[in-house]
Design a protein around this motif. Structure first.
Motif, PDB file in Angstrom:
ATOM      1  N   VAL A   1       0.837  -1.202   0.000  1.00 31.29           N
ATOM      2  CA  VAL A   1       0.000   0.000   0.000  1.00 31.29           C
ATOM      3  C   VAL A   1       0.868   1.247   0.000  1.00 31.29           C
ATOM      4  CG1 VAL A   1      -1.662   1.358   1.341  1.00 31.29           C
ATOM      5  CG2 VAL A   1      -1.972  -1.118   1.105  1.00 31.29           C
ATOM      6  N   LEU A   2       1.911   1.240   0.806  1.00 37.43           N
ATOM      7  CA  LEU A   2       2.784   2.403   0.898  1.00 37.43           C
ATOM      8  C   LEU A   2       3.492   2.671  -0.424  1.00 37.43           C
ATOM      9  CD1 LEU A   2       3.943   4.577   2.747  1.00 37.43           C
ATOM     10  CD2 LEU A   2       5.666   2.942   3.482  1.00 37.43           C
ATOM     11  N   ALA A   3       3.977   1.610  -1.065  1.00 32.95           N
ATOM     12  CA  ALA A   3       4.689   1.783  -2.329  1.00 32.95           C
ATOM     13  C   ALA A   3       3.763   2.260  -3.445  1.00 32.95           C
ATOM     14  CB  ALA A   3       5.355   0.465  -2.721  1.00 32.95           C
ATOM     15  N   GLN A   4       2.511   1.780  -3.434  1.00 29.94           N
ATOM     16  CA  GLN A   4       1.583   2.101  -4.524  1.00 29.94           C
ATOM     17  C   GLN A   4       0.784   3.378  -4.278  1.00 29.94           C
ATOM     18  OE1 GLN A   4      -0.799  -1.438  -5.074  1.00 29.94           O
ATOM     19  NE2 GLN A   4       0.989  -2.729  -5.465  1.00 29.94           N
ATOM     20  N   GLU A   5       0.445   3.648  -3.019  1.00 29.89           N
ATOM     21  CA  GLU A   5      -0.423   4.783  -2.708  1.00 29.89           C
ATOM     22  C   GLU A   5       0.320   5.980  -2.130  1.00 29.89           C
ATOM     23  OE1 GLU A   5      -3.576   4.789  -3.466  1.00 29.89           O
ATOM     24  OE2 GLU A   5      -3.880   2.675  -3.939  1.00 29.89           O
ATOM     25  N   GLY A   6       1.494   5.724  -1.522  1.00 33.74           N
ATOM     26  CA  GLY A   6       2.227   6.795  -0.876  1.00 33.74           C
ATOM     27  C   GLY A   6       1.745   7.034   0.542  1.00 33.74           C
ATOM     28  N   ALA A   7       2.516   7.829   1.297  1.00 34.86           N
ATOM     29  CA  ALA A   7       2.199   8.060   2.703  1.00 34.86           C
ATOM     30  C   ALA A   7       0.889   8.818   2.890  1.00 34.86           C
ATOM     31  CB  ALA A   7       3.342   8.828   3.374  1.00 34.86           C
ATOM     32  N   ALA A   8       0.574   9.729   1.965  1.00 33.92           N
ATOM     33  CA  ALA A   8      -0.630  10.552   2.118  1.00 33.92           C
ATOM     34  C   ALA A   8      -1.909   9.720   2.080  1.00 33.92           C
ATOM     35  CB  ALA A   8      -0.668  11.630   1.036  1.00 33.92           C
ATOM     36  N   ARG A   9      -1.907   8.614   1.346  1.00 36.44           N
ATOM     37  CA  ARG A   9      -3.099   7.779   1.213  1.00 36.44           C
ATOM     38  C   ARG A   9      -2.967   6.462   1.979  1.00 36.44           C
ATOM     39  NH1 ARG A   9      -6.776   8.546  -2.566  1.00 36.44           N
ATOM     40  NH2 ARG A   9      -6.928   6.311  -3.059  1.00 36.44           N
ATOM     41  N   PHE A  10      -1.991   6.414   2.841  1.00 37.44           N
ATOM     42  CA  PHE A  10      -1.752   5.205   3.634  1.00 37.44           C
ATOM     43  C   PHE A  10      -2.695   5.214   4.837  1.00 37.44           C
ATOM     44  CE2 PHE A  10       0.306   2.720   6.932  1.00 37.44           C
ATOM     45  CZ  PHE A  10       0.823   1.638   6.257  1.00 37.44           C
TER      46      PHE A  10
END
Length: 227
Positions: free
Chosen positions: A34-43
């Motif tokens: 999730v972090l790699a695909q969505e980034g921290a803002a959408r985690f």
């Protein structure tokens, strides 16, 4: 005005059975995706639970909030990188110059291989960068560099060695951060790492010669002044 409490970043429940360990592993793998695909803002914990195929309640048994998950990912990342660097720095079969080359190449390859996740973790750093766990996680690498500098610069004072170690790690970390933010080929990584390693080696060699010369001159003056 009351200070806003910082989020808890420690893992809530330490798994003691194989089944619990498996659950934590699944959650962490999902979190990394999730972090790699969505980034921290959408985690979010909800996205992690959905990707892991577990309920949010199960996730909360082990991690109290998303900050705790992010810190666990960062702690594991620090651990992997630290073990790699410490093994290289402590390998007395190689000269200090050879170890510098190996450290720089290994570090830059590691940075580029995990570039997306590293960038996202740095974006989330305000959640945990001042935590005691964060300082403890970095201590092993600092200790290894201190040992290495004592070997690479035997004539230098502890203060000079500490300064040299700080400069080396600061430059390596900053350069690795900037370099890995763009996709890089293996050839680009190798060329950049080799150039940086040569720069570090030349600087340490010159610094070592200067300190050795200063030590000899100081010893010579002491000998002439003796009765």
């Amino acid at each position: 005005m009351r200070e806003r409490p910082k989020p808890t970043i420690s893992q809530r429940k330490q798994p003691r059975q194989a089944r619990s360990n498996a659950s934590v592993d699944v959650i962490l793998q999902a979190a990394a995706q999730v972090l790699a695909q969505e980034g921290a803002a959408r985690f979010t914990t909800a996205r992690v639970a959905e990707r892991a195929g577990v309920s949010v309640g199960t996730l909360y048994q082990y991690f109290p909030n998303k900050a705790a998950i992010l810190f666990r990912l960062q702690r594991d990342e620090w651990g992997d990188t630290t073990r790699l660097l410490v093994d290289i720095l402590d390998d007395a079969r190689h000269t200090p110059a050879e170890r510098i080359h190996r450290v720089v190449h290994a570090f830059l390859h590691s940075e580029c291989e995990e570039a997306q996740m590293r960038v996202a973790l740095r974006d989330a750093a305000p959640l945990y960068r001042d935590a005691p766990e964060a300082r403890q996680a970095r201590q092993a690498a600092d200790t290894a560099f201190t040992r290495f500098m004592a070997e690479a610069l035997p004539s230098a004072s502890p203060a000079k060695r500490a300064l040299a170690g700080d400069l080396l790690t600061d430059v390596l970390g900053a350069a690795g951060k900037q370099f890995s933010e763009q996709p890089r080929s293996a050839a680009e990584i190798g060329a950049y790492a080799e150039a940086m390693a040569q720069m570090f080696c030349a600087w340490l060699e010159r610094l070592g010669e200067d300190e050795a010369g200063r030590s000899r001159r100081s010893g010579g003056r002491s000998g002439r002044s003796a009765p």
